[in-house]
Design a protein around this motif. Structure first.
Motif, PDB file in Angstrom:
ATOM      1  N   THR A  22     -13.035-107.899  14.647  1.00 29.73           N
ATOM      2  CA  THR A  22     -11.604-108.195  14.502  1.00 29.73           C
ATOM      3  C   THR A  22     -11.089-108.965  15.713  1.00 29.73           C
ATOM      4  OG1 THR A  22     -11.275-106.205  13.169  1.00 29.73           O
ATOM      5  CG2 THR A  22      -9.311-107.203  14.162  1.00 29.73           C
ATOM      6  N   GLN A  23     -11.550-108.572  16.902  1.00 33.88           N
ATOM      7  CA  GLN A  23     -11.146-109.269  18.112  1.00 33.88           C
ATOM      8  C   GLN A  23     -11.679-110.699  18.124  1.00 33.88           C
ATOM      9  OE1 GLN A  23      -9.031-108.164  20.510  1.00 33.88           O
ATOM     10  NE2 GLN A  23      -9.184-110.233  21.363  1.00 33.88           N
ATOM     11  N   ASN A  25     -12.356-112.448  15.435  1.00 31.51           N
ATOM     12  CA  ASN A  25     -11.553-113.168  14.444  1.00 31.51           C
ATOM     13  C   ASN A  25     -10.242-113.648  15.061  1.00 31.51           C
ATOM     14  OD1 ASN A  25     -13.277-112.994  12.245  1.00 31.51           O
ATOM     15  ND2 ASN A  25     -12.426-111.058  11.524  1.00 31.51           N
ATOM     16  N   TYR A  26      -9.608-112.760  15.811  1.00 30.61           N
ATOM     17  CA  TYR A  26      -8.326-113.095  16.444  1.00 30.61           C
ATOM     18  C   TYR A  26      -8.501-114.239  17.446  1.00 30.61           C
ATOM     19  CZ  TYR A  26      -4.164-112.685  19.359  1.00 30.61           C
ATOM     20  OH  TYR A  26      -3.032-112.956  20.081  1.00 30.61           O
ATOM     21  N   SER A  29      -9.056-117.479  15.585  1.00 31.37           N
ATOM     22  CA  SER A  29      -7.850-117.964  14.906  1.00 31.37           C
ATOM     23  C   SER A  29      -6.870-118.575  15.903  1.00 31.37           C
ATOM     24  CB  SER A  29      -7.177-116.826  14.132  1.00 31.37           C
ATOM     25  OG  SER A  29      -6.737-115.801  15.010  1.00 31.37           O
ATOM     26  N   THR A  94      -8.852-117.417   9.872  1.00 31.13           N
ATOM     27  CA  THR A  94      -8.345-116.203  10.520  1.00 31.13           C
ATOM     28  C   THR A  94      -9.302-115.020  10.383  1.00 31.13           C
ATOM     29  OG1 THR A  94      -7.080-115.650   8.531  1.00 31.13           O
ATOM     30  CG2 THR A  94      -5.948-116.891  10.260  1.00 31.13           C
TER      31      THR A  94
END
Length: 352
Positions: A22-23, A25-26, A29, A94
């Motif tokens: 998730t990090q 991905n962030y 993005s 994202t």
């Protein structure tokens, strides 16, 4: 270690891995914000513009000519891009490292190749229609039924070309030292020769369409130049009066158009030419990058997240460059077609 401890350890590991992905991905993005803004702008402009095109040709204009069916077909295809393909690409940017596990990845494999190929193929009968109108005005012209039939043939041809390539996209592992992710790209299970065959089919389609467009519009341009020379020669000897009418009865009526009619013909021809030109120019970077990815055996796409800021933006916009035509086409219609422009403007005029 007993069963509860093993379960707790596995759960902790999975949570840590998900948080790590998730990090990433962030971070990706954030690095891709210019590309996301580009896609969001094209999506918004294209959705509004093509919705207006569909409304005008389906509701406002009761009787439409054969070429309008091609415009309507293009608008519907562009709407599919704006409603399905572009939102997926934004989601892709994202959720770069986890999107391979989503069912959206399979939706991409079904829609993206099909829409791109259909846009390319449908330009061919549209160009041929204009060639017959300008260069063979006395021959039998395409009817509305013929336009609908040619669009159907384009649809079937697209199914034949892109159908075998539906399954080339899928989950593809991505590893970078500290994490293991799954991106949506050419699937690891796809045979290399299969992916090469699919990209070759798309490249050949693009080349054939481009050559056809160049040849057809070259012939149209030559005919327009000849017609202009012929018209000027008649004007110089006084065969045409000041009201653009014919002074002599010996000149064939169908061979000389009035000034207003000639301007309308030129505008329509320019519109169809610009649509074709913009498609070629915007589809070319995408196709080149896809061909490079295949030739490098997918190395570029699997390592694209390591690209620096400007290179990352250039790559992500370049591989999605063909979406530009979905936003530019309604602008071209509005600029070149006065009847469409007036009908579109009337939508926003308040009733007094």
């Amino acid at each position: 270690m007993d069963t509860p401890e093993i379960y707790h350890h596995l759960l902790s590991t999975m949570s840590s891995t998900l948080a790590n992905l998730t990090q990433h991905n962030y971070n990706y993005s954030i690095k891709s914000i210019p590309a996301i803004v580009y896609l969001a702008t094209v999506m918004l402009v294209g959705f509004i513009g093509n919705s207006i095109v569909c409304y005008v040709y389906l509701v406002k204009l009761k009787r439409i000519k054969p070429f309008a069916y091609f415009i309507l077909a293009l608008a519907i295809i562009d709407l599919v891009n704006c409603v399905i393909n572009i939102p997926f690409e934004i989601f892709h940017l994202t959720h770069r490292f986890t999107i391979g596990t989503h069912t959206l990845c399979k939706i991409k494999s079904a829609f993206s190749p099909f829409v791109g190929t259909l846009l390319a193929i449908i330009i061919v009968p549209m160009s041929v229609y204009r060639y017959k109108k300008i260069c063979r005005p006395l021959n039998k012209q395409m009817t509305t039924h013929g336009a609908r039939l040619s669009i159907l043939c384009c649809f079937l041809a697209t199914c034949i070309i892109s159908g075998p390539c539906v399954d080339i996209y899928g989950p593809s592992p991505i590893t970078d030292g500290y994490f293991n992710g799954s991106m949506c790209a050419i699937s690891k299970n796809t045979n290399f020769n299969h992916s090469v065959a699919c990209v070759s089919a798309f490249c050949c389609t693009f080349v054939v369409v481009s050559i056809t467009i160049v040849l057809v519009y070259s012939l149209i341009w030559r005919q327009v130049v000849r017609s202009n020379k012929f018209r000027r020669s008649l004007l110089s000897v006084g065969h045409i009066n000041s009201n653009n009418g014919l002074a002599g009865e010996d000149t064939p009526r169908d061979t000389i158009m009035t000034s207003r009619h000639a301007v309308r013909y030129r505008k329509t021809t320019l519109m169809l030419f610009l649509i074709s030109l913009v498609f070629i120019l915007t589809y070319l970077p995408h196709l080149v990058l896809i061909a490079v990815i295949i030739s490098k055996n997918k190395v570029l796409i699997s390592s694209s997240h390591r690209l620096s800021g400007p290179l990352n933006v250039a790559y992500n916009i370049g591989v999605r460059s063909y979406f530009i035509s979905s936003a530019s086409n309604p602008m071209i219609y509005s600029y070149c077609n006065m009847k469409f422009r007036h009908a579109a403007m009337s939508i926003f005029k308040r009733k007094r």
